[in-house]
Design an enzyme around this catalytic site. Sequence first.
Site, PDB file in Angstrom:
ATOM      1  N   GLU A   4      -5.667   3.457   3.842  1.00 19.48           N
ATOM      2  CA  GLU A   4      -6.212   4.314   4.982  1.00 19.48           C
ATOM      3  C   GLU A   4      -7.618   4.592   4.814  1.00 19.48           C
ATOM      4  OE1 GLU A   4      -4.572   3.894   7.817  1.00 19.48           O
ATOM      5  OE2 GLU A   4      -2.725   3.297   7.178  1.00 19.48           O
TER       6      GLU A   4
ATOM      7  N   ASP B 277       0.702  -1.264  -0.027  1.00 19.77           N
ATOM      8  CA  ASP B 277       0.032  -0.009  -0.051  1.00 19.77           C
ATOM      9  C   ASP B 277       0.911   1.162  -0.078  1.00 19.77           C
ATOM     10  OD1 ASP B 277       0.627  -0.734   2.581  1.00 19.77           O
ATOM     11  OD2 ASP B 277      -1.105  -0.832   3.632  1.00 19.77           O
TER      12      ASP B 277
END
Length: 372
Positions: A128, A69
């Site tokens: 997130e 990520d």
Amino acid sequence: MDKNQLQIIRRDLHQIPELGFQEYKTQQYLLEEIGRMPQEHIEIKTWRTGILVFVKGENPSKTIGYRADIDGLPITEETGYEYQSRHEGNMHACGHDFHMTIALGSLRRLAENPAADNALFIFQPAEEGPGGAKPLLNSEAFQAWRPDVIFALHIAPDLPVGTVSSREGLLFANTSELFIDLKGKGGHAAYPHQTHDMVVAASYFVTQLQQIVARRVDPLDSAVVTIGKITGGTVQNVIAENARLEGTIRTMSPEAMKKVKANIERLAEGLEIGHECTASIDYGANYYQVHNNGKHVDAFRQISEKVDGVTFQEAPPAMTGEDFGYMLKEIPGFMFWLGVESEYGLHHAKLTPDERALAVGVDIVEAVTRNW
Ligand SMILES: CC(=O)N[C@@H](CCC[C@H](N)C(=O)O)C(=O)O
């Protein structure tokens, strides 16, 4: 890529944290690094602010996917690093600078010397929030190179460098963001009886929410309701007409998530009556639990223990969330923790992961993609 190069890349990326789906500089940086690798065996595609890199194997029978990520958090950094974030108010406080660097390091090794099987490196935006895994999974770009097995790592501040940790079954929780907007009648601070104070209503509601975990969830199950941000009112001598609570819900099963949400809604109805206000609930992004395939965790344990200096440790389940759960829902695989021993934990402004873990991560990701 030696340890110094890994450190340089990590520090470069650390300075440019960007929020979900705004990772433009990060994407550019990653593309430049990937562009410096041998190109004979790789193909590159971009998807929004993410990147997919396919490495063709020498004699492939399957494709192994590794997901990193790439987004940062809206946290103002307090590490005091010389190479502190240059994006005021944003920080790589969840280790995605490590995740990306490890992906680049292992990708370079495979681009120079491919494994027998194909590998797919996935640089995924918006972990997130609002969640990049689900739309990426459904994209044409991903489906064309869809891997047979998929894995990812997350840095673990509480584990020593050289330790990896995972478990069969639930590793990370189900999550749902939670946004509650309260609206009532404001007015003069000296005349509270003529108003419906939303600062009082919000304060009351935050404490009421805690009852759900204490009194509505089976003590042998687990849940978390956290309010991380409260805003409301305009000035010290005006009773607030509006307040907003922002938080997150965590549960060990999708069923428990439904139950917690139903309880929040019931309490909100009570608040509306008791405080003569409206309470609008928005659940924002929801992530499915990270559920590891048992056979894959066993295979990972064996592969990782053969890497020099690496010890495997059984992990307890954690209430962290990860949109990687959506990938594991469709593709067999696993996620693991990588020890980075930092005094301060994830999402802390002083998170300082130990950079020695970068080389460990590269060795492990390479070992998995070569030996699966
Ligand atoms: C590993 C980690 O820290 N992940 C985040 C995921 C956040 C999901 C979403 N924005 C939410 O807050 O529910 C976490 O906070 O666990």
